[in-house]
Design a protein around this motif. Sequence first.
Motif, PDB file in Angstrom:
ATOM      1  N   UNK A 282       2.248  16.047  22.954  1.00  0.00           N
ATOM      2  CA  UNK A 282       2.584  16.995  21.862  1.00  0.00           C
ATOM      3  C   UNK A 282       2.538  15.874  20.561  1.00  0.00           C
ATOM      4  N   UNK A 283       2.431  16.419  19.595  1.00  0.00           N
ATOM      5  CA  UNK A 283       2.671  15.642  18.253  1.00  0.00           C
ATOM      6  C   UNK A 283       3.916  15.763  17.651  1.00  0.00           C
ATOM      7  N   UNK A 284       4.436  14.573  17.249  1.00  0.00           N
ATOM      8  CA  UNK A 284       5.750  14.814  16.367  1.00  0.00           C
ATOM      9  C   UNK A 284       5.835  15.718  15.141  1.00  0.00           C
ATOM     10  N   UNK A 285       4.644  15.813  14.350  1.00  0.00           N
ATOM     11  CA  UNK A 285       4.585  16.434  13.076  1.00  0.00           C
ATOM     12  C   UNK A 285       3.041  16.496  12.756  1.00  0.00           C
ATOM     13  N   UNK A 286       2.762  17.490  11.843  1.00  0.00           N
ATOM     14  CA  UNK A 286       1.426  17.719  11.517  1.00  0.00           C
ATOM     15  C   UNK A 286       0.646  18.889  11.974  1.00  0.00           C
TER      16      UNK A 286
END
Lengths: 349, 246
Positions: free
Chosen positions: B54-58
């Motif tokens: 998973x990505x942290x943000x964006x």
Amino acid sequence: MKKETMLQLGILIFGVIAPMLIPSLSFQISILWLMILFALTWDMMGGQMGYNSLGNIAFFGFGMYICAGVQVGLYYDLAEYTSPFTTINATFTPDQYYTGLFLGIIAAAVGCVFIALILSTFLFGLRGPYFAIGTLGVALAAGELIGAWEYIGAGSGISIPVHPGEAGEKTQLFYYLTLFAMIGTFLFVKWLYGTRWGLAMNAIRDDEEKAEAMGIHTYRYKSMTWAFSAFFLGISGALFGNMTGFIEPLEVAFPTVTFGIFMVAMALLGGKGTLWGPVLGATLFHVVKEVTWTYLLGWQWVALGLLIVLNVVFFQEGIMGWMARKWPERFGLSVDSHMSRSKQSEEAS
Amino acid sequence: MSSIEIKNVSKSYGGVHANTNISMSIPSGKITGLIGPNGSGKTTLFNSVVGYHPIDSGSIQFKGKEISKLRVQEIARLGMLRTFQQTRIYSKMDCVRNMLISIPHRTMQWHEMLKPFTPELTEKAEHLLEFVGLYQKRHLISGDLSFGQQKLLEFAMALMNDPEILLLDEPTAGINPTLINGLIDRLLRANSEFGITLFVIEHNMRVIMNLAESIYCLAHGEMLAHGTSDEIQNDKRVIDAYLGAH
């Protein structure tokens, strides 16, 4: 006729006439059919899909108890029947016996499929050795839990309804039922390995992360493959329970250290991940086991242990794997002399 | 039209900022390159795009659909495939079987899974193996092939899947220099003949300059530069990053 067809036909003919030729060995040969079934169902998971389950024996036990529960429960109150202070003098008419047996076997097979699907939801989060230990834990826990459940007789077990005919008839009936179950299992896995499903199982074995990256529905294949193997193991448990006539949790229904380990050892011996390996391994293993039990009594476990050690130290790929390495061309592993599909005159340099 | 649209993506492992505020757009039907020194966050970005972590943000969109919350298999079934830096094939099966199981799983129904493979699929597999030059060895166990050949097989498997976009993580690493030209040619043909969008991580400058029309350069997890191959080649910041002046 192809060699493989002849071999299958030979086994079939032997299977059908064996009880007439050597009636004294019928029981032993029917155990052999169960052993082949064990090895084949274990190999679906361990050999073809790379999930080494040490707990497949749990389905054998569940199948046995489900079948017994149906056979008795259809006509008597199960809790009262299994109570040590029972006043029931249970008798079963031939009609009741055969109806119970028939429905019991079906319930065992279907019940084990559901149990496998439920267990899948948390066990397939584990991989490699963790999956092996996790499944072993399930099998051990299942034996203990059933041993503590009064309703189905707890540690003192259940007496299976007595076959209404002569003694020899019962042996013969279960001989052919085990033969039939083994043949059914063999034909099923043979067919399955020829489909896309079979190749997807192999892909999961070789590199599950790659299989996911290629979009393969890995969970679907894993859980359903386990359910397939549970289906046949459930039937085998139902039959074995009836053959022994009395079932209890630790020695008969969940024999983790004997049958549970045998199914792994047999598949490894014959060559895991092949169709014929488990058949060959189970046959060899069973013969060695019976011969040493007869002629080397006292040393039988040593002999069996030695066989397993020799197998895992020197022949890790098993008999079939060793043969494939020695004669690769016979297994279709060869370099084509043509450089391209058009098969023109160009030859490999 | 853009195939993948990456907006302000950040990803860190503990205290390491592997990607910080990365934005880029991969045009459909084209070849886009991604370069950067070792440890600049290229593979992390790839892994984020294909749903590996998973990505942290964006936000990451594929054909206008948000995919940053989807899992690897779901993204693969949308038609976005990746190859691995450390080549991954099914090492105990022969090449043809490796190819056959790589058919698209997008619309695979239960009953289709229980069907055998058709002769047409085998034919397609053999065509593609011929395309990458492995036809002769198609019945050998893939794990016995050389590293370079395994890389070619992995590429052929990706083509078998009929992807819309292919993310290639260092396709020429470990390949014999004399074979590299052949591979460049095949990548270009995959793009022009099969219409597959390519997004390529590459260390070999000659390769990426020959392949990609548009190149992004990462350094220290941040976007350093973007431009055509000529612009990137003459960008002082890119040269500095590679020579370690950064």
